[in-house]
Structures are given as C-alpha cells and as structure tokens.
Design a protein around this motif. Structure first.
Motif, PDB file in Angstrom:
ATOM      1  N   UNK A  64       1.907   5.920 -22.309  1.00  0.00           N
ATOM      2  CA  UNK A  64       3.330   5.556 -22.348  1.00  0.00           C
ATOM      3  C   UNK A  64       4.263   6.736 -22.072  1.00  0.00           C
ATOM      4  N   UNK A  65       3.912   7.909 -22.574  1.00  0.00           N
ATOM      5  CA  UNK A  65       4.766   9.077 -22.339  1.00  0.00           C
ATOM      6  C   UNK A  65       4.798   9.418 -20.854  1.00  0.00           C
ATOM      7  N   UNK A  66       3.646   9.249 -20.189  1.00  0.00           N
ATOM      8  CA  UNK A  66       3.592   9.540 -18.752  1.00  0.00           C
ATOM      9  C   UNK A  66       4.404   8.491 -17.977  1.00  0.00           C
ATOM     10  N   UNK A  67       4.280   7.235 -18.402  1.00  0.00           N
ATOM     11  CA  UNK A  67       5.083   6.174 -17.782  1.00  0.00           C
ATOM     12  C   UNK A  67       6.574   6.503 -17.889  1.00  0.00           C
ATOM     13  N   UNK A  68       6.989   6.914 -19.088  1.00  0.00           N
ATOM     14  CA  UNK A  68       8.409   7.233 -19.299  1.00  0.00           C
ATOM     15  C   UNK A  68       8.863   8.332 -18.349  1.00  0.00           C
ATOM     16  N   UNK A  69       8.003   9.337 -18.225  1.00  0.00           N
ATOM     17  CA  UNK A  69       8.346  10.453 -17.343  1.00  0.00           C
ATOM     18  C   UNK A  69       8.468   9.963 -15.897  1.00  0.00           C
ATOM     19  N   UNK A  70       7.537   9.088 -15.504  1.00  0.00           N
ATOM     20  CA  UNK A  70       7.584   8.554 -14.132  1.00  0.00           C
ATOM     21  C   UNK A  70       8.885   7.792 -13.889  1.00  0.00           C
ATOM     22  N   UNK A  71       9.260   6.953 -14.860  1.00  0.00           N
ATOM     23  CA  UNK A  71      10.485   6.167 -14.699  1.00  0.00           C
ATOM     24  C   UNK A  71      11.705   7.071 -14.627  1.00  0.00           C
ATOM     25  N   UNK A 131      -2.552  -1.731  -7.184  1.00  0.00           N
ATOM     26  CA  UNK A 131      -2.065  -0.517  -7.819  1.00  0.00           C
ATOM     27  C   UNK A 131      -2.574   0.745  -7.160  1.00  0.00           C
ATOM     28  N   UNK A 132      -2.821   1.735  -8.001  1.00  0.00           N
ATOM     29  CA  UNK A 132      -3.131   3.068  -7.482  1.00  0.00           C
ATOM     30  C   UNK A 132      -3.826   3.858  -8.579  1.00  0.00           C
ATOM     31  N   UNK A 133      -4.380   4.986  -8.214  1.00  0.00           N
ATOM     32  CA  UNK A 133      -4.863   5.922  -9.232  1.00  0.00           C
ATOM     33  C   UNK A 133      -4.656   7.333  -8.748  1.00  0.00           C
ATOM     34  N   UNK A 134      -4.771   8.296  -9.663  1.00  0.00           N
ATOM     35  CA  UNK A 134      -4.841   9.690  -9.257  1.00  0.00           C
ATOM     36  C   UNK A 134      -5.937  10.342 -10.074  1.00  0.00           C
ATOM     37  N   UNK A 135      -6.786  11.104  -9.374  1.00  0.00           N
ATOM     38  CA  UNK A 135      -7.840  11.869 -10.041  1.00  0.00           C
ATOM     39  C   UNK A 135      -7.313  13.276 -10.294  1.00  0.00           C
ATOM     40  N   UNK A 152       0.825  -1.201   0.000  1.00  0.00           N
ATOM     41  CA  UNK A 152       0.000   0.000   0.000  1.00  0.00           C
ATOM     42  C   UNK A 152       0.863   1.255   0.000  1.00  0.00           C
ATOM     43  N   UNK A 153       1.890   1.240   0.852  1.00  0.00           N
ATOM     44  CA  UNK A 153       2.786   2.384   0.908  1.00  0.00           C
ATOM     45  C   UNK A 153       3.438   2.597  -0.461  1.00  0.00           C
ATOM     46  N   UNK A 154       3.882   1.497  -1.038  1.00  0.00           N
ATOM     47  CA  UNK A 154       4.579   1.556  -2.334  1.00  0.00           C
ATOM     48  C   UNK A 154       3.668   2.167  -3.401  1.00  0.00           C
ATOM     49  N   UNK A 155       2.411   1.691  -3.427  1.00  0.00           N
ATOM     50  CA  UNK A 155       1.494   2.177  -4.464  1.00  0.00           C
ATOM     51  C   UNK A 155       1.035   3.604  -4.190  1.00  0.00           C
ATOM     52  N   UNK A 156       0.915   3.938  -2.926  1.00  0.00           N
ATOM     53  CA  UNK A 156       0.548   5.313  -2.585  1.00  0.00           C
ATOM     54  C   UNK A 156       1.644   6.261  -3.064  1.00  0.00           C
ATOM     55  N   UNK A 157       2.888   5.865  -2.825  1.00  0.00           N
ATOM     56  CA  UNK A 157       4.004   6.696  -3.279  1.00  0.00           C
ATOM     57  C   UNK A 157       4.055   6.758  -4.801  1.00  0.00           C
ATOM     58  N   UNK A 158       3.645   5.646  -5.439  1.00  0.00           N
ATOM     59  CA  UNK A 158       3.617   5.632  -6.899  1.00  0.00           C
ATOM     60  C   UNK A 158       2.582   6.621  -7.429  1.00  0.00           C
ATOM     61  N   UNK A 159       1.472   6.755  -6.684  1.00  0.00           N
ATOM     62  CA  UNK A 159       0.452   7.733  -7.095  1.00  0.00           C
ATOM     63  C   UNK A 159       1.051   9.135  -7.063  1.00  0.00           C
ATOM     64  N   UNK A 160       1.855   9.417  -6.052  1.00  0.00           N
ATOM     65  CA  UNK A 160       2.509  10.734  -5.986  1.00  0.00           C
ATOM     66  C   UNK A 160       3.468  10.918  -7.162  1.00  0.00           C
ATOM     67  N   UNK A 198       3.149   9.548 -10.058  1.00  0.00           N
ATOM     68  CA  UNK A 198       2.290   9.817 -11.215  1.00  0.00           C
ATOM     69  C   UNK A 198       1.896  11.284 -11.250  1.00  0.00           C
ATOM     70  N   UNK A 199       1.535  11.819 -10.087  1.00  0.00           N
ATOM     71  CA  UNK A 199       1.132  13.220 -10.020  1.00  0.00           C
ATOM     72  C   UNK A 199       2.286  14.137 -10.432  1.00  0.00           C
ATOM     73  N   UNK A 200       3.492  13.786  -9.960  1.00  0.00           N
ATOM     74  CA  UNK A 200       4.655  14.614 -10.308  1.00  0.00           C
ATOM     75  C   UNK A 200       4.880  14.605 -11.820  1.00  0.00           C
ATOM     76  N   UNK A 201       4.765  13.407 -12.415  1.00  0.00           N
ATOM     77  CA  UNK A 201       4.959  13.294 -13.861  1.00  0.00           C
ATOM     78  C   UNK A 201       3.896  14.097 -14.603  1.00  0.00           C
TER      79      UNK A 201
END
Length: 643
Positions: A119-126, A101-105, A69-77, A79-82
């Motif tokens: 895919x472009x957002x994924x790349x930015x996240x990575x 997983x996670x989501x962001x609204x 949960x912690x991992x996915x919550x941080x992943x949502x952040x 995503x938001x940054x990207x």
RNA sequence: GCCAGUGUAGCUCAGUUGGCCAGAGCAGCUGAUUUGUAAUCAGCGGGUCGGGGGUUCGAAUCCCUCCACUGGCUCCA
C-alpha cells in the motif's frame, strides 16, 4: 507536408514532424485525451513521437490491447520510480506488461518486501502519477548508456545492454527515473488514475534458477478508478469458483497430510463425477477403435532404464521400491507408455493390425517439486486418460487428425469452447536436450503442424517446449483466475519404439519400426476436473452431476410419498436423494441450493394428493407444481440441451 | 527446489506491547418444533493453538527447525 492514412482509409495532410497526439487532436479533443500510443506503419510508437514521412497511423486507446500494453508498461516504470524513491540504491531487472497488468523485477539488497509494504508503494505511485510527468524518449549511444548504469551500479541493466546494438538504444525518463527501454510509453504519468499492487514473489534473473533471486512485484493499473473496482470485484468472484474451495464444499475430494502432499483422495461424490467422465470418454474412444487395457501401478526398474526415463528423471522421482529379494527394484510408474510398449511387443505384429490403439485410465506417480503442488491441478499421483497409438508413418497424419477430433469433441461436450492448441517444438539452440535423430524430429514436427493446420484450430507455436523425446501439441485452457493450464496433449514419439525395439511385418514381408503417438484428451482426470469445477462454478452438466435431484418432503408425514417419487424417477434413470432431515423447508432449500443440486422437488400434502411435485431449479427458483410424469419430460428436455 | 506469506474446534474467523481455566458464528449431538420455496428454538459436547526444540517465573503470542498450505519463480516424462 506528409500524408497520414487512418484506419478508415481516409488520408489527411500534416506538417512533417506531426505527432500522433496532434493527429488525435485534429479529430477530437476527447480522442486526444484517451490516446495512449499509436501504431505507425505497424509499429507501436509513443503518441508524442514526431512522424516525418507518409505513414499509416492507428491511434491506440485503452480499448486496444496494444494501448493497454503501453499503459501497463508505463505503469511498470512508475512502479520502478516509486520503488527507487522509497528504497534508494536498489537495482532493476526487467519490468514488462503482462496479460493483465505488469510487474517489475528488482534486487532490493538486504530489504525483504511483503504484501504489507505494497500500500505504501501504491500511495507513492499515485503521488508521482499526479505530477503528470512526461515519459521522455532519448536515443543514446551504447557507451553513454553503459556509463550511466555503471555510475548507478546496476549490473542487471549492464547485462541487458550487453545484448543490444549501438544505435538502437533508447532511454525513457519520467520524473526522477530513467530506464533502459525500447518503449513506447504513454504521454505522461497523469493517465494512470488507479493502481493495485497485487502480489510479491521471488523470481530468478533471466529465468535461470542458478542466478540471483529477484523480488517481483506484480500490479495492475487503470485509467479510471471504476475499472479498478470492477477488476477487484471480478477477482473476488473468481476466488469463489476456486476448485479447492468448491471441492471441499461439494465433498468431491480431500487431502490428508498423513496420506501425503499432492495425493488427492476422491470422496464418494467426486468419485461418481470422475467415473461418469471416464465412462463417457471410454465410450468415445471405443467408438474410435481404441482397446482398453489395465496395467500395474509399478514396473521393474529395467523397464524405465530401457525407456530412458530412469536416466533422465530417476534421481528426482519417487525412489525405487525394494523387495525381500536382494537387488530387485520396482518403480511407481510415472507414465504408462513403457507398459504399453510391452503390450505391443508381446506378440509379433502385422501391418494389418495397425493402427493399434491401446488405452488405459492409468494412475501415475511423479515426485513434483513441493512448491509446485496446487490443488488437483498439480499433484503427485494422478490418473491419465492415456492411450498410445502404434501406427505406420503413412498413418501418422490421419491418426493425428482422429485424435484432434476426439479431443475437440470431448472438450465441446464439456462446454469448453475457448482453448488454444499449443504446438511445442524443439529449441533450435539446444539440440543436446533432446534424444532421437534429426530426420525423425523433422518428420514429427511437420506431421503435427500439417494436421493442426487442417483441423483449423486456434494455435500458437512455442520453440523449446517440446518433450525430450518428441514434439507435442497441448490444449491450453485457463482456470478461474486466468492461469493457463495444459489439459489434453498429443505427442509424436519416434524414440520409444526404437528403445523397445518395436517392430511389425509389412506387406513387403520385411520388418518395420512403428511410430507411436501418446495422447490424453483430458490430460489427467484430476486437472481436467479442477478446470471443470472452475468453469462451471460447481454447477456440472446435468448428465454428469453426482445428484441430479433432491426430494424435499415438507414434513415427516410426506416421507413415504417422497419415496414413491424417488422410485418412479429412478425408473427413468433420474438419480438423487430424499432430504428427510427434521428441518424447516427453508433450511433444506438453502442447503441443497448451496450443494448445487440442479432440481429440488418439494413435496407437501397438495402434491401428494395429486401425484405432483413442486419444482425448484437451482439458481432460478420456484417453477411451480406438476405431475411427476411431466417433470420427467422437463428433466429429459434439460438433459437433451446438455444443461 | 527458490523467494515471500499463512497455519487457533469439522468450516469461517477473533484473541499478538508474553500473564485469569483460549472465544464466537456455522456445522455436530440431544431435546422441543412437523414446518410451503435460501438459515426454527433451546441445551450440550468439541481445541496437543500445525509438529518438535528453545528463551522465560510464565508462550497461541518471541527465537530456531521440520511439515502442510497460499502467491509467484523454476520444473513438469
């Protein structure tokens, strides 16, 4: 120095202000690399947060649900940054972890996002993950927090802040992104190695359809690339079990635009399956004292005015059917209970007749919203394995237990062992949503809770999910893709007996009001079968499957022998067909494998000479030749094992 | 109902900077083959390119609209 108690009970001494990360390091470097967060005195904290008092600490890794949960919550952040870096000026709703997983609204303004943009957002996240930016916790005053989001112009965060108490507000920052967040988070973005953004969807702010539509981006992330690959493979496999796909491949059911959306048409194979299920269920119910009835598909409008359903659902239902007689109106029945109430009211009732259990495989029609339709799972015409139990208040609990037993029996017979019972109670903040007196509600709710406790089922309790006329217990089960569906349902109802003025004469020679239980162990035949298809991947239990065997003659000259075999087997109630197409044996095997025929009986000259059949089990392959009589034994053994 | 996407033969799909009579595999039909454990070979037929409207000399391709389906959201007596 403070004392830190670990899960194994051991106590270690550390300096005041030690972090969970440092505790992990004291155990092993490997553990430290995998610590995502920590449970400190029962509360999940950042691994980097200092501990000042004697505490019990459980280090959380990917193997703990809370760590994930912690991992996915941080992943949502992340995503938001990207998103903020790719689409400056956007506003953020909420971004929680979910089961997988996670989501962001987000409010993207005029931008419209599609899966092609992911895919472009994924790349930015990575790219951002590789920066290994720490998630930095900061306690902040409410006024400073408000100022931050006012400057940013994010009205959603301001609305969230509105509900928070000063002194308990924290921000988390990683890289260039700061979010209002209770936390906790993983140490840094470098832990996130693999990301897949899975879907884009609309969602309503605060779940309210009258408020703004936000764009919800779903994703899933992993600490290792390999785990993402495994996850994607699992999803691909699950899609192969989709009941809509298998339903077409196995000729079970179809839809027709001309007949109408959400109106399933049962083909011969599907009908065989469905009727076998119904027969099984009817037997189980008759064993338990149910009496079956048949009632019409329509009912006079007054019936539903009396029941109260017309006032609540009339406008959103199939509209009344008119007749040549002016003013005469009928409704397609959206449920069977009003008809059953009329059956109860038909003759005066004595307490000696209770409990009265009226059952019907009743087909009902509900005008579900177009966006809700989903294969057989959510349709506009469906058949409930319905029954209504009229009983006394004293009998309520034992009847409830009887239904729980019926439901669990049939679910187990179908091979469903992983389901939860969801108790749905009133929303205490919204009493106007419900009809019926407060005392009755309380009595009904406690009857459900007590009976469920006694049954020992795995339960969850949800406030606000009750039906408008009473609390209920729903059996929840997941489809191939992990989506949760309600199957069986048991609902206590004090309301309809009143509306229909139902009465019985008690032993005191006075009239009393019966209590009513609505219940359907499968829910509907349609939804139940959709789940059955997905759980079995189309390989139905032998007793239930439409064709148990296929006899495959090796050439035309073996057709007569094949018929002999078929006749012998049908005398043992073994059903199936002869595949006498002029095709190669390889072709016939392939086709019948794909049709999930449990047993293929291959007959050639050798078998015909010896009165044998060559057996091939679906999914297993050649089992060799045996006498027809021996196959009957083998078959019955498989039946007994409920294969 | 809301947001986003998809819709080409029975099925799975190709064909999109607008341009010869719209293609393939499987399925179907016909013929040959009479076959030993997951696809025998050959020939043939089959499409209002979801429906309607528009732009254009010309639309499967661009625009509008309706329908159905997909993923979510909301709802679910």
């Amino acid at each position: 120095m403070i004392n830190i108690t670990l899960p194994d009970g051991s106590v270690k001494h550390f300096e005041k202000g030690v972090t969970s990360m440092e505790i992990a390091q004291s155990i092993s470097e490997g553990l430290a690399r995998n610590v995502l967060s920590a449970e400190v005195n029962g509360v999940v904290w950042d691994a980097s947060r200092p501990i000042y008092d004697d505490s019990t600490v459980k280090l959380l890794t990917w193997n703990d649900e809370k760590g994930k949960n912690t991992f996915w919550h941080s992943s949502a952040h992340l995503l938001a940054e990207a998103l903020e870096s790719l689409y400056p000026g956007i506003k953020f709703g909420i971004g929680p972890p979910i089961d997988t997983g996670f989501y962001y609204d987000v409010d993207l303004g005029d931008v419209s996002l599609s899966v092609n943009d992911l895919p472009a957002i994924e790349d930015k996240m990575l790219e951002l993950a590789k920066e290994k930016n720490a998630y930095v916790r900061q306690e902040i005053s409410k006024s400073d927090a408000i100022q931050y989001f006012e400057e940013k112009g994010d009205e959603y965060k301001l609305e969230l802040l509105d509900g928070l108490e000063d002194g308990h507000i924290t921000f988390y920052t990683q890289g260039n992104f700061t979010d209002l967040c209770r936390g906790p988070h993983i140490p840094d973005t470098g832990f996130i190695k693999a990301i897949k953004l899975t879907k884009v969807a609309g969602s309503y702010w605060k779940g309210d359809e009258n408020r703004q539509t936000l764009t919800r981006i779903y994703g899933v992330s992993f600490p290792k690339q390999k785990e993402l690959t495994e996850y994607l493979t699992m999803i691909e496999e699950a899609k192969k079990r989709d009941h809509r796909k298998l339903g077409a491949e196995l000729d079970l059911f179809m839809f027709s635009e001309k007949v109408g959306a959400g109106l399933p048409i049962w083909l011969p194979k599907g009908t065989q399956l469905r009727e076998r299920l119904q027969n099984y269920l009817r037997d189980e119910q008759e064993k338990r004292g149910y009496k079956m009835v048949v009632t019409p598909h329509i009912g006079g409008k007054e019936l539903y005015v009396t029941s109260g359903h017309y006032a609540k659902y009339g406008a959103d239902s199939f509209q009344p059917i008119h007749t040549p007689r002016e003013g005469e109106e009928f409704l397609l029945k959206p449920m069977n209970c009003p008809h059953h109430c009329e059956i109860f009211a038909h003759k005066p009732k004595s307490y000696k007749e209770l409990p009265l259990r009226i059952g019907e495989f009743g087909t009902v029609y509900r005008y579900e919203q177009s966006g809700e339709l989903h294969g057989l799972s959510r349709v506009r015409g469906f058949t409930q394995d319905d029954a209504h139990i009229f009983c006394t208040q004293d009998q309520l609990k034992s009847e409830f237990l009887n239904v729980l037993d019926l439901t669990t029996t049939v679910l187990h017979k179908m091979g469903f062992n992983d389901f939860t019972a969801q108790i749905s109670l009133r929303d205490p903040d919204n009493p106007d949503k419900y009809i019926g007196s407060d005392e009755n509600w309380k009595a009904a709710e406690s009857a459900i809770i007590e009976a469920t406790l006694e049954s020992g089922l795995k339960t969850t309790t949800v406030l606000g999910e009750a039906a408008f006329y009473g609390p209920k217990l729903d059996f929840m089960i997941k489809d191939a893709l992990g989506r949760s569906w309600q199957l069986g349902t048991i609902q206590v109802d004090y309301n309809l007996p009143e509306r229909f003025n139902l009465e019985y004469v008690g032993s005191d020679n006075k009239t009393h009001r019966p209590v009513m239980i609505h219940r359907a162990p499968f829910g509907s035949m349609e939804r139940f079968i959709s789940i059955l298809i997905e759980h079995t991947a189309g390989k139905f239990p032998l007793w239930l499957t439409p064709d148990q065997i296929a006899i495959l003659p090796i050439s035309d000259r073996l057709n007569d022998y094949a018929k002999e075999v078929e006749l012998k087997l049908s005398k043992h109630d073994i059903r199936g067909f002869i595949d006498d197409r002029t095709e190669s044996i390889g072709k016939k095997i392939r086709d019948n494998e794909l049709k999930r025929i449990p047993f293929m009986l291959i007959v050639g000259d050798k078998e015909a000479e010896n009165g044998e059949v060559s057996i091939r089990r679906q999914g297993e392959g050649d089992l060799g030749s045996m006498k027809v009589e021996d196959f009957v034994i083998l078959f019955n053994e498989a039946l007994a094992k409920n294969d």
